[in-house]
Write an enzyme that holds these catalytic residues in place. Structure first.
Site, PDB file in Angstrom:
ATOM      1  N   GLU A   1      35.773  27.108  54.364  1.00  0.00           N
ATOM      2  CA  GLU A   1      36.765  27.546  53.398  1.00  0.00           C
ATOM      3  C   GLU A   1      38.072  27.620  54.171  1.00  0.00           C
ATOM      4  O   GLU A   1      38.249  28.507  55.004  1.00  0.00           O
ATOM      5  CB  GLU A   1      36.319  28.894  52.824  1.00  0.00           C
ATOM      6  CG  GLU A   1      37.004  29.278  51.556  1.00  0.00           C
ATOM      7  CD  GLU A   1      38.071  30.281  51.867  1.00  0.00           C
ATOM      8  OE1 GLU A   1      39.211  29.839  52.139  1.00  0.00           O
ATOM      9  OE2 GLU A   1      37.767  31.472  51.874  1.00  0.00           O
TER      10      GLU A   1
ATOM     11  N   CYS B   1      44.390  32.811  51.871  1.00  0.00           N
ATOM     12  CA  CYS B   1      44.019  31.401  51.705  1.00  0.00           C
ATOM     13  C   CYS B   1      44.250  30.951  50.271  1.00  0.00           C
ATOM     14  O   CYS B   1      44.347  29.763  50.000  1.00  0.00           O
ATOM     15  CB  CYS B   1      42.563  31.173  52.102  1.00  0.00           C
ATOM     16  SG  CYS B   1      41.420  32.311  51.307  1.00  0.00           S
TER      17      CYS B   1
END
Lengths: 516, 516
Positions: free
Chosen positions: B256, B295
């Site tokens: 990720e 993120c």
């Protein structure tokens, strides 16, 4: 000698250099040659992505299903011709050729029906979704959306038709154009399949391409939307999956590698029962079908230590009836290995196994084939080894031929599960078992070391297709050494070629927008 | 100065060498140190796999759910202490600290409930299955079985609690023991979370370990049953996922990575409507929350070209109200960047963006923070850039701070989708849209370039959590540059830690054996 061509940019390309010969494995005579020299891989990729991608994006699942049905029909209509060609190109018996070809058409028609059932849509929600906020208006669900990339399929030599078709069926139904690269030794069959598909007129421009010969720099061109699916050896898989562009773009990679599949005989089965019989019948077939050149073939046979003598005797008797040779001879029941390299590897591999196990059937050497010239042809007889000790090499080294090893286990399913797991991941394990408690014990102790468990028992013995048969409704792929991939398995087979996307928002708006 | 410890082999380990300092980012003072020197990674791995694996294998989903509930409760009880520590260790505001901590406890409690609903089982079938033979007796279905490995989690610095908890929740519920390695700069928060969990008595031996400092050779030990899940930069991800042992064993790897997430303003929204308002509110928060160190933060804001002046004005006005500084000052609304390196990268990164875009708010330089000593602290004010041309760098270079770029698009959703796709895969795209046709157009043109679509519209404006909020019920992860991973998403979040196994056989036998 036939020169194979590639089908790229919507036309047939014939190379004029760099040829690799294909041989008839029964005679060792060169019969064809292949080269992809001169293929513009950049243009081939762009054509697939742009022209093929647009064509599929404009088709609903139902329409793509019709495409698959037409492909299945076109191949089926040339079944007899393809059987002949398979025997010439790969040395298989008619029965083994049918196994490959019927696998191809059946899988295409299975996914054709799935396309019809998905209907007039180009994406779908995989779940109804769930309420995310205070009121049911704020809703979330997951869609399966087309990715807009290209699927590159690198197939193994052993299933030139089925391998091509099963991968193409899933990709095309998901809306992704395909560039298929068969293994060169059996590429004539794949090329003929592609010709039949092209000539059928079923294929919209760009949706299907074929590379005969080297894949050149095609894999280096793949990016974040593309898929690379490979079937073949673990060594080649390791080399390819480590390519920097694939890793840095998170290109989807699916690996289906040879693995040391196992059969497990549960203790105490009735010798007169169907399960015992089907065990002997299945294992014999899994050793010899396609001359053992199947990624799903049984390489290790686990038998309770107090039953191993009896099993050995029964298997050796059955294997003695196998007649290796040129399939054009009517007596022959098993063809040669596909290439000289495969034969050398088999001889070398049995030597490795024999360091820790005992050969109880076969010689471990090349044999002359019935109907073939003496000294000619890559024939290798069915070979059974046996070990009663905790041999290690049988869990590490696979011989890709009609070779398997009988292994004693203590007689508890937990022990069998632990032994099966020593190969660090396989495609399939077949369990010959009648008692639910034995199956439960196996599942709990090590059910997860194979991608598929083929449970054979008396009540279904008459319906069983054999553990080596890949059914489109069931997952094909396994953990660890088997590559960690997932193919087929009904609708799940499309997942590799789709993007799973979480969508959250006003439920009514999502529904109106077709996000349902 | 506090010395952080690792929790391995069921005990706390304190290193005596190799320390890396942790700093208070508001004062730049060293506050703690971390090292994993002396950790026996082989023993830590074996302890997790053997002891932790056995403990979880002996627990049903319901019991594992109770474990997660106890973990959630233990962390919640120390919420105030952890908020204080977060501010000291990472410089976040109280609000941002709560965002991290409440994300952790909520995700644990979500999966606790899921465990309860899965009940007294240790595996389950993911589908009812299908008939495979002539009669319905021969049946196939897919089970989700425990893999028997260890999950190694390498987390990012920005969510020391949430990152640890969300990954652990899925792994533990699936039955896989966890070794968690926080990023060193924020490892104090993670270490305290681990201490709280250990002290709570909820953790069976071996199910959870923590590595503060380097992960040593831990990753080199992972094999075919294990999982490696990483959250962090794309560069580090590329290095780690290419490790030969992970590739050759087909170790499950989930990445990720930071990505260039986008917000898209649909054309012609009512200026008095809720959607317009929520767009400005969301985007402002997504730029400044956690000082832009998420993120999921919005890095690109796509606005119809004839509305961009108006949007710029409104956003600049809102950003002007942001007060960067030491969160211990009550007026401060945004903390510093986490490390000196992050500050340097942000300054450097804005320089890169400014080569092709224009800075319309902020300076691109370090600022003094309110309540902080002049010249001290890694403060960086909210920064907005703008480009009306087809700039390229904004789709390639991410600045991991309170920095975003306004980009003009032609006003059609298809055009916006194409622009969003230029970043080659993102975690989330937020769409501010009231018309179903606009949403449909976006989905069809490029819905698959993000792992999540956050659709904001008037009817749900009051319930929206913000596009940067990861909900456990929805997939977290995205294609391409975002790493290609899949985490969370309800029950799907367990998939990474389970083996999907096809089981075929006598339906009645499968049912009796618990393969249902």
């Amino acid at each position: 000698m036939r020169t194979l061509r590639s089908y790229v940019e919507g036309r047939w390309h014939q190379a004029d250099a760099g040829f690799v010969p294909l041989h008839n494995p029964c005679t060792e005579e060169p019969i064809a040659q292949a080269s992809s020299a001169g293929v513009d891989f950049g243009a081939a990729y762009e054509h697939a992505r742009e022209t093929g991608g647009a064509a599929l994006a404009g088709m609903t699942f139902a329409q793509r299903g019709e495409l698959l049905a037409a492909m299945s029909k076109a191949l089926y209509q040339k079944r007899d011709e393809l059987i002949e060609l398979s025997t010439l190109n790969t040395g298989v018996t008619r029965k083994d050729a049918k196994f490959d070809l019927d696998g191809a058409t059946f899988t295409l028609s299975y996914y054709a029906k799935l396309g019809k059932s998905l209907g007039d849509r180009t994406w779908y929600a995989e779940d109804e979704g769930s309420q995310l906020g205070r009121s049911p208006r704020f809703w979330g669900r997951h869609l399966r959306l087309p990715r807009g990339g290209v699927a590159v399929h690198v197939n193994a030599f052993n299933f030139p038709a089925w391998g091509l078709a099963e991968k193409a069926a899933c990709a095309l139904l998901a809306g992704m154009p395909v560039i298929s690269k068969p293994a060169t030794s059996s590429a004539w069959v794949a090329e003929r399949c592609a010709e039949i598909l092209v000539e059928s007129g079923a294929l919209p421009a760009g949706v299907f391409s074929l590379i005969c010969g080297s894949s050149g720099d095609l894999l280096d061109r793949l990016g974040e939307r593309d898929v690379f699916a490979f079937t073949g050896s673990a060594d080649t898989a390791l080399e390819l999956r480590g390519k920097p562009n694939l890793l840095s773009a998170s290109t989807r990679v699916n690996i289906e590698a040879d693995s040391l599949n196992a059969a497990v005989l549960a203790p105490g089965l009735d010798r007169e029962g169907e399960t015992w019989n089907v065990f002997l019948q299945d294992v014999t077939r899994e050793i010899t079908q396609k001359t053992g050149q199947k990624c799903t073939a049984v390489r290790r046979i686990f038998v309770p230590h107090d039953e191993i003598d009896e099993v050995q005797e029964a298997l050796c008797e059955r294997l003695s009836a196998v007649v290796p040779g040129d399939p054009r001879d009517a007596e022959v029941t098993m063809g040669p290995l596909a290439t000289e390299r495969q034969l050398d590897d088999a001889i070398d591999g049995v030597g490795k196994l024999a360091a820790e196990a005992q050969i109880v059937h076969g010689t471990g050497e090349r044999v002359d084939g019935r109907g073939a010239a003496p000294g000619k042809g890559w024939f290798f007889g069915p070979t059974l080894l046996r070990t009663d000790r905790a041999a290690d090499v049988i869990h590490r080294h696979e011989v890709f031929g009609p070779v398997s090893t009988l292994c004693a286990y203590g007689g508890k399913m937990q022990q069998a599960a632990a032994e099966v797991g020593r190969a660090r991941g396989t495609l399939v394990t077949s369990l010959y078992v009648d008692r639910a408690a034995d199956l439960t014990a196996y599942l709990a102790a090590g059910g997860s070391t194979s991608g598929r468990l083929y449970v054979a028992s008396s009540k279904v013995a008459a319906q069983l297709p054999g553990s080596g048969t890949t059914l489109p409704a069931m997952l094909h792929g396994g953990p660890g050494r088997a590559g960690g991939g997932e193919e087929l398995g009904g609708l799940s087979g499309l997942t590799l070629y789709q993007q799973r996307v979480a969508v959250t928002g006003d439920r009514a708006l999502l529904d109106r927008a077709g996000a349902d």
